[in-house]
Design a protein around this motif. Sequence first.
Motif, PDB file in Angstrom:
ATOM      1  N   VAL A 136       0.857  -1.184   0.000  1.00  0.00           N
ATOM      2  CA  VAL A 136       0.000   0.000   0.000  1.00  0.00           C
ATOM      3  C   VAL A 136       0.894   1.236   0.000  1.00  0.00           C
ATOM      4  O   VAL A 136       2.077   1.167   0.338  1.00  0.00           O
ATOM      5  N   GLY A 137       0.313   2.357  -0.355  1.00  0.00           N
ATOM      6  CA  GLY A 137       1.066   3.602  -0.344  1.00  0.00           C
ATOM      7  C   GLY A 137       1.331   4.076   1.075  1.00  0.00           C
ATOM      8  O   GLY A 137       0.548   3.828   1.997  1.00  0.00           O
ATOM      9  N   ARG A 138       2.454   4.764   1.233  1.00  0.00           N
ATOM     10  CA  ARG A 138       2.828   5.284   2.547  1.00  0.00           C
ATOM     11  C   ARG A 138       1.767   6.240   3.087  1.00  0.00           C
ATOM     12  O   ARG A 138       1.391   6.165   4.254  1.00  0.00           O
ATOM     13  N   SER A 139       1.258   7.125   2.232  1.00  0.00           N
ATOM     14  CA  SER A 139       0.246   8.090   2.692  1.00  0.00           C
ATOM     15  C   SER A 139      -1.049   7.385   3.076  1.00  0.00           C
ATOM     16  O   SER A 139      -1.713   7.781   4.033  1.00  0.00           O
ATOM     17  N   THR A 140      -1.393   6.330   2.351  1.00  0.00           N
ATOM     18  CA  THR A 140      -2.591   5.553   2.694  1.00  0.00           C
ATOM     19  C   THR A 140      -2.438   4.925   4.071  1.00  0.00           C
ATOM     20  O   THR A 140      -3.358   4.961   4.894  1.00  0.00           O
ATOM     21  N   LEU A 141      -1.262   4.378   4.331  1.00  0.00           N
ATOM     22  CA  LEU A 141      -1.029   3.751   5.629  1.00  0.00           C
ATOM     23  C   LEU A 141      -1.036   4.789   6.744  1.00  0.00           C
ATOM     24  O   LEU A 141      -1.629   4.559   7.805  1.00  0.00           O
ATOM     25  N   TYR A 142      -0.401   5.943   6.514  1.00  0.00           N
ATOM     26  CA  TYR A 142      -0.433   7.001   7.526  1.00  0.00           C
ATOM     27  C   TYR A 142      -1.863   7.422   7.846  1.00  0.00           C
ATOM     28  O   TYR A 142      -2.224   7.600   9.011  1.00  0.00           O
ATOM     29  N   ARG A 143      -2.698   7.600   6.806  1.00  0.00           N
ATOM     30  CA  ARG A 143      -4.099   7.989   7.037  1.00  0.00           C
ATOM     31  C   ARG A 143      -4.841   6.913   7.825  1.00  0.00           C
ATOM     32  O   ARG A 143      -5.604   7.214   8.746  1.00  0.00           O
ATOM     33  N   THR A 144      -4.622   5.658   7.470  1.00  0.00           N
ATOM     34  CA  THR A 144      -5.301   4.554   8.151  1.00  0.00           C
ATOM     35  C   THR A 144      -4.860   4.455   9.607  1.00  0.00           C
ATOM     36  O   THR A 144      -5.692   4.282  10.505  1.00  0.00           O
ATOM     37  N   LEU A 145      -3.561   4.557   9.842  1.00  0.00           N
ATOM     38  CA  LEU A 145      -3.065   4.499  11.214  1.00  0.00           C
ATOM     39  C   LEU A 145      -3.582   5.681  12.030  1.00  0.00           C
ATOM     40  O   LEU A 145      -3.956   5.525  13.195  1.00  0.00           O
ATOM     41  N   SER A 146      -3.619   6.855  11.419  1.00  0.00           N
ATOM     42  CA  SER A 146      -4.120   8.042  12.103  1.00  0.00           C
ATOM     43  C   SER A 146      -5.597   7.881  12.466  1.00  0.00           C
ATOM     44  O   SER A 146      -6.007   8.209  13.586  1.00  0.00           O
ATOM     45  N   ALA A 147      -6.394   7.377  11.533  1.00  0.00           N
ATOM     46  CA  ALA A 147      -7.818   7.154  11.798  1.00  0.00           C
ATOM     47  C   ALA A 147      -7.997   6.127  12.912  1.00  0.00           C
ATOM     48  O   ALA A 147      -8.860   6.282  13.791  1.00  0.00           O
ATOM     49  N   ASN A 148      -7.178   5.090  12.906  1.00  0.00           N
ATOM     50  CA  ASN A 148      -7.248   4.076  13.961  1.00  0.00           C
ATOM     51  C   ASN A 148      -6.856   4.677  15.307  1.00  0.00           C
ATOM     52  O   ASN A 148      -7.507   4.413  16.320  1.00  0.00           O
ATOM     53  N   ASP A 149      -5.798   5.492  15.319  1.00  0.00           N
ATOM     54  CA  ASP A 149      -5.369   6.137  16.560  1.00  0.00           C
ATOM     55  C   ASP A 149      -6.484   7.010  17.127  1.00  0.00           C
ATOM     56  O   ASP A 149      -6.748   7.003  18.327  1.00  0.00           O
ATOM     57  N   GLU A 150      -7.136   7.759  16.252  1.00  0.00           N
ATOM     58  CA  GLU A 150      -8.222   8.635  16.689  1.00  0.00           C
ATOM     59  C   GLU A 150      -9.394   7.819  17.241  1.00  0.00           C
ATOM     60  O   GLU A 150      -9.964   8.166  18.277  1.00  0.00           O
ATOM     61  N   ALA A 151      -9.718   6.724  16.581  1.00  0.00           N
ATOM     62  CA  ALA A 151     -10.848   5.896  17.003  1.00  0.00           C
ATOM     63  C   ALA A 151     -10.580   5.182  18.329  1.00  0.00           C
ATOM     64  O   ALA A 151     -11.497   4.949  19.108  1.00  0.00           O
ATOM     65  N   THR A 152      -9.313   4.864  18.583  1.00  0.00           N
ATOM     66  CA  THR A 152      -8.964   4.120  19.795  1.00  0.00           C
ATOM     67  C   THR A 152      -8.447   5.006  20.915  1.00  0.00           C
ATOM     68  O   THR A 152      -8.174   4.521  22.016  1.00  0.00           O
ATOM     69  N   GLY A 153      -8.268   6.300  20.623  1.00  0.00           N
ATOM     70  CA  GLY A 153      -7.778   7.222  21.644  1.00  0.00           C
ATOM     71  C   GLY A 153      -6.282   7.167  21.848  1.00  0.00           C
ATOM     72  O   GLY A 153      -5.761   7.726  22.800  1.00  0.00           O
ATOM     73  N   ARG A 154      -5.569   6.514  20.945  1.00  0.00           N
ATOM     74  CA  ARG A 154      -4.112   6.438  21.043  1.00  0.00           C
ATOM     75  C   ARG A 154      -3.503   7.744  20.556  1.00  0.00           C
ATOM     76  O   ARG A 154      -3.990   8.359  19.630  1.00  0.00           O
TER      77      ARG A 154
END
Length: 54
Positions: free
Chosen positions: A24-42
């Motif tokens: 996957v693209g680096r920017s795609t992974l950053y967006r996905t990780l960021s969304a996950n962090d926001e959803a989990t409170g990390r």
Amino acid sequence: MLAVALRRRDAKEPVTAIASHLGVGRSTLYRTLSANDEATGREPESPADEAAAH
């Protein structure tokens, strides 16, 4: 796929390497990780934090 990315990030592997491994693209992974962090409170990690770890 997200679980793999999260484990590898927790092991301090560079996001660029994780994205390449997952095909996957680096920017795609950053967006996905960021969304996950926001959803989990990390606290999100910035690219500067990643660079400082290496």
